[in-house]
Write a protein that holds these residues in place. Sequence first.
Motif, mmCIF file in Angstrom:
data_model
loop_
_atom_site.group_PDB
_atom_site.id
_atom_site.type_symbol
_atom_site.label_atom_id
_atom_site.label_comp_id
_atom_site.label_asym_id
_atom_site.label_seq_id
_atom_site.Cartn_x
_atom_site.Cartn_y
_atom_site.Cartn_z
ATOM 1 N N CYS A 187 -29.924 -28.746 5.515
ATOM 2 C CA CYS A 187 -29.304 -28.863 6.824
ATOM 3 C C CYS A 187 -29.432 -27.524 7.551
ATOM 4 O O CYS A 187 -29.079 -26.484 7.011
ATOM 5 N N ASP A 211 -27.790 -26.367 9.832
ATOM 6 C CA ASP A 211 -26.490 -25.810 10.213
ATOM 7 C C ASP A 211 -25.732 -25.206 9.041
ATOM 8 O O ASP A 211 -25.263 -24.080 9.121
ATOM 9 N N CYS A 212 -25.614 -25.979 7.943
ATOM 10 C CA CYS A 212 -24.780 -25.485 6.847
ATOM 11 C C CYS A 212 -25.594 -25.116 5.609
ATOM 12 O O CYS A 212 -25.077 -24.537 4.672
ATOM 13 N N CYS A 241 -23.010 -33.068 3.853
ATOM 14 C CA CYS A 241 -22.496 -32.411 5.046
ATOM 15 C C CYS A 241 -22.439 -33.397 6.200
ATOM 16 O O CYS A 241 -23.188 -34.355 6.259
ATOM 17 N N CYS A 256 -22.692 -32.379 9.415
ATOM 18 C CA CYS A 256 -23.202 -31.700 10.616
ATOM 19 C C CYS A 256 -24.067 -32.613 11.477
ATOM 20 O O CYS A 256 -23.856 -32.722 12.679
HETATM 21 ZN ZN ZN Z 1 -24.776 -29.402 7.340
#
Ligand code: ZN
Length: 172
Positions: free
Chosen positions: A140, A142-143, A152, A154
């Motif tokens: 991911c 983002d994370c 996640c 996201c």
């Molecule tokens: Zn994520």
Amino acid sequence: MKIRVEDIGPEGLEVSFEDPGLRPDHLGDQAGAIVRAPAVSLHLTRSGPTVRARGRVRGGFLLVCSRCLGDCDFKLDAEVDLFFGPRPGRLAVEVRLEPGDLDLVYYDSGEIDLGAALRQEMSLALPMAPVCGQGCRGLCPDCGRPLTEDVCGCQKKEIDPRLAKLAQWKTD
Ligand SMILES: [Zn+2]
Ligand SMILES: [Zn+2]
């Protein structure tokens, strides 16, 4: 695994062995654990000082997935077709060039080093960018967690760009 060239008779020589110490050259310190010890089966034939080794090398390695950095179980099954020739000495002025000479693996003192040649062959057979599975979606952005595990949330918050356009059009 070294083979004396003079031991290869007119009928050729069957060589098969399993060697857990036989690691592809560039596996290095990568997670590259050996899951299945490389198994080699070769048929050696000789024409003068030139030795041809044909057969297969199989093994299993744990690589690092290039997308999610997780474990990637890789089964290696590579065809081997190698030519070995004596290393030309400094005094050997006349070297007869034959087609395929470029791929000649040189040997010294009448002994071919199968191990070294196979380690290189195995390296070439490894994927440049291993992927743990067709479904691997990487990490991911983002994370940083693997998307495959769906841990996640996201991505779920993101709106499909097409839907976003639609939403904008509706408000206009
Ligand atoms: Zn994520
Ligand atoms: Zn992966």
